[in-house]
Design a protein around this motif. Structure first.
Motif, PDB file in Angstrom:
ATOM      1  N   LEU A 162       0.842  -1.198   0.000  1.00  0.00           N
ATOM      2  CA  LEU A 162       0.000   0.000   0.000  1.00  0.00           C
ATOM      3  C   LEU A 162       0.873   1.242   0.000  1.00  0.00           C
ATOM      4  N   ILE A 163       1.834   1.277   0.897  1.00  0.00           N
ATOM      5  CA  ILE A 163       2.719   2.443   0.989  1.00  0.00           C
ATOM      6  C   ILE A 163       3.556   2.577  -0.284  1.00  0.00           C
ATOM      7  N   LEU A 164       4.094   1.461  -0.772  1.00  0.00           N
ATOM      8  CA  LEU A 164       4.921   1.481  -1.970  1.00  0.00           C
ATOM      9  C   LEU A 164       4.150   2.018  -3.175  1.00  0.00           C
ATOM     10  N   PHE A 165       2.964   1.467  -3.428  1.00  0.00           N
ATOM     11  CA  PHE A 165       2.199   1.892  -4.602  1.00  0.00           C
ATOM     12  C   PHE A 165       1.579   3.280  -4.423  1.00  0.00           C
ATOM     13  N   LEU A 166       1.318   3.672  -3.202  1.00  0.00           N
ATOM     14  CA  LEU A 166       0.855   5.034  -2.953  1.00  0.00           C
ATOM     15  C   LEU A 166       1.946   6.035  -3.326  1.00  0.00           C
ATOM     16  N   LEU A 167       3.184   5.736  -2.950  1.00  0.00           N
ATOM     17  CA  LEU A 167       4.304   6.608  -3.318  1.00  0.00           C
ATOM     18  C   LEU A 167       4.550   6.588  -4.828  1.00  0.00           C
ATOM     19  N   LEU A 168       4.448   5.406  -5.433  1.00  0.00           N
ATOM     20  CA  LEU A 168       4.607   5.325  -6.891  1.00  0.00           C
ATOM     21  C   LEU A 168       3.511   6.105  -7.618  1.00  0.00           C
ATOM     22  N   GLY A 169       2.285   6.006  -7.139  1.00  0.00           N
ATOM     23  CA  GLY A 169       1.185   6.758  -7.743  1.00  0.00           C
ATOM     24  C   GLY A 169       1.375   8.254  -7.595  1.00  0.00           C
ATOM     25  N   PHE A 170       1.851   8.672  -6.424  1.00  0.00           N
ATOM     26  CA  PHE A 170       2.120  10.092  -6.208  1.00  0.00           C
ATOM     27  C   PHE A 170       3.226  10.566  -7.146  1.00  0.00           C
ATOM     28  N   GLY A 171       4.264   9.753  -7.291  1.00  0.00           N
ATOM     29  CA  GLY A 171       5.354  10.103  -8.211  1.00  0.00           C
ATOM     30  C   GLY A 171       4.880  10.190  -9.653  1.00  0.00           C
ATOM     31  N   ALA A 172       4.024   9.266 -10.046  1.00  0.00           N
ATOM     32  CA  ALA A 172       3.490   9.303 -11.415  1.00  0.00           C
ATOM     33  C   ALA A 172       2.628  10.549 -11.630  1.00  0.00           C
ATOM     34  N   GLY A 173       1.832  10.899 -10.621  1.00  0.00           N
ATOM     35  CA  GLY A 173       1.014  12.104 -10.728  1.00  0.00           C
ATOM     36  C   GLY A 173       1.863  13.362 -10.835  1.00  0.00           C
ATOM     37  N   ILE A 174       2.911  13.444 -10.020  1.00  0.00           N
ATOM     38  CA  ILE A 174       3.821  14.596 -10.088  1.00  0.00           C
ATOM     39  C   ILE A 174       4.507  14.652 -11.448  1.00  0.00           C
ATOM     40  N   ARG A 175       4.925  13.497 -11.963  1.00  0.00           N
ATOM     41  CA  ARG A 175       5.569  13.456 -13.279  1.00  0.00           C
ATOM     42  C   ARG A 175       4.623  13.971 -14.364  1.00  0.00           C
ATOM     43  N   ASN A 176       3.360  13.584 -14.296  1.00  0.00           N
ATOM     44  CA  ASN A 176       2.385  14.059 -15.281  1.00  0.00           C
ATOM     45  C   ASN A 176       2.159  15.559 -15.168  1.00  0.00           C
ATOM     46  N   VAL A 177       2.106  16.076 -13.951  1.00  0.00           N
ATOM     47  CA  VAL A 177       1.915  17.515 -13.756  1.00  0.00           C
ATOM     48  C   VAL A 177       3.116  18.282 -14.302  1.00  0.00           C
ATOM     49  N   ILE A 178       4.324  17.788 -14.023  1.00  0.00           N
ATOM     50  CA  ILE A 178       5.528  18.457 -14.537  1.00  0.00           C
ATOM     51  C   ILE A 178       5.557  18.407 -16.063  1.00  0.00           C
ATOM     52  N   ARG A 179       5.176  17.271 -16.640  1.00  0.00           N
ATOM     53  CA  ARG A 179       5.149  17.146 -18.101  1.00  0.00           C
ATOM     54  C   ARG A 179       4.147  18.127 -18.708  1.00  0.00           C
ATOM     55  N   ASP A 180       2.968  18.266 -18.093  1.00  0.00           N
ATOM     56  CA  ASP A 180       1.971  19.226 -18.579  1.00  0.00           C
ATOM     57  C   ASP A 180       2.487  20.657 -18.473  1.00  0.00           C
ATOM     58  N   ALA A 181       3.141  20.961 -17.341  1.00  0.00           N
ATOM     59  CA  ALA A 181       3.670  22.312 -17.150  1.00  0.00           C
ATOM     60  C   ALA A 181       4.759  22.628 -18.173  1.00  0.00           C
ATOM     61  N   MET A 182       5.617  21.660 -18.453  1.00  0.00           N
ATOM     62  CA  MET A 182       6.669  21.885 -19.450  1.00  0.00           C
ATOM     63  C   MET A 182       6.073  22.054 -20.842  1.00  0.00           C
ATOM     64  N   ARG A 183       5.034  21.291 -21.150  1.00  0.00           N
ATOM     65  CA  ARG A 183       4.357  21.427 -22.450  1.00  0.00           C
ATOM     66  C   ARG A 183       3.747  22.819 -22.575  1.00  0.00           C
ATOM     67  N   MET A 184       3.121  23.299 -21.505  1.00  0.00           N
ATOM     68  CA  MET A 184       2.536  24.644 -21.531  1.00  0.00           C
ATOM     69  C   MET A 184       3.619  25.699 -21.705  1.00  0.00           C
ATOM     70  N   GLN A 185       4.761  25.515 -21.037  1.00  0.00           N
ATOM     71  CA  GLN A 185       5.858  26.466 -21.157  1.00  0.00           C
ATOM     72  C   GLN A 185       6.409  26.470 -22.580  1.00  0.00           C
ATOM     73  N   ASN A 186       6.577  25.300 -23.173  1.00  0.00           N
ATOM     74  CA  ASN A 186       7.077  25.223 -24.546  1.00  0.00           C
ATOM     75  C   ASN A 186       6.107  25.868 -25.527  1.00  0.00           C
ATOM     76  N   GLU A 187       4.807  25.670 -25.318  1.00  0.00           N
ATOM     77  CA  GLU A 187       3.814  26.297 -26.187  1.00  0.00           C
ATOM     78  C   GLU A 187       3.863  27.813 -26.049  1.00  0.00           C
ATOM     79  N   ALA A 188       4.041  28.295 -24.824  1.00  0.00           N
ATOM     80  CA  ALA A 188       4.117  29.743 -24.606  1.00  0.00           C
ATOM     81  C   ALA A 188       5.372  30.324 -25.259  1.00  0.00           C
ATOM     82  N   MET A 189       6.480  29.596 -25.164  1.00  0.00           N
ATOM     83  CA  MET A 189       7.721  30.076 -25.776  1.00  0.00           C
ATOM     84  C   MET A 189       7.627  30.078 -27.295  1.00  0.00           C
TER      85      MET A 189
END
Length: 116
Positions: free
Chosen positions: A74-101
């Motif tokens: 439970l703890i392991l997959f909760l941390l993995l899920g949180f990491g995956a969510g953060i990775r997706n948010v960072i990827r979206d933010a970088m995509r938005m930054q690239n589009e703005a640039m």
């Protein structure tokens, strides 16, 4: 008997002309009309984070019940899920930054052309 373009009703010709113009406009549209709003993008980023955590939580709970390893997976997959969510948010933010640039780069040459 085939009906030529000259035999058509003027209203149909007008409609066909407007449809062709609309199709051409749609083909050459640069996509700005279809771009999501900033509110929609922020909502999607929040959903990505929540979904990652929830999926990790569900997988962890089910594996712990199945394997009898309560709270380890439970703890392991909760941390993995949180990491995956953060990775997706960072990827979206970088995509938005690239589009703005890239949008800014499109505007800059036009401003530089005015100085000549």
């Amino acid at each position: 008997m085939a009906m030529g373009n000259e035999d058509r009703d003027p209203a149909l010709k007008s409609l066909e002309t407007r449809l062709n113009q609309a199709r051409q406009k749609r083909l050459w549209n640069d996509g700005d009309d279809d771009a999501p709003s900033p509110m929609g993008r922020a909502f999607a980023m929040g959903i990505h984070l929540v979904v990652g955590v929830v999926v990790g939580l569900m997988v962890g709970i089910n594996l712990d019940e199945w394997l009898g390893t309560s709270p380890v997976l439970l703890i392991l997959f909760l941390l993995l899920g949180f990491g995956a969510g953060i990775r997706n948010v960072i990827r979206d933010a970088m995509r938005m930054q690239n589009e703005a640039m890239s949008a800014e780069e499109k505007v800059e040459p036009a401003k530089g052309a005015d100085k000549d």
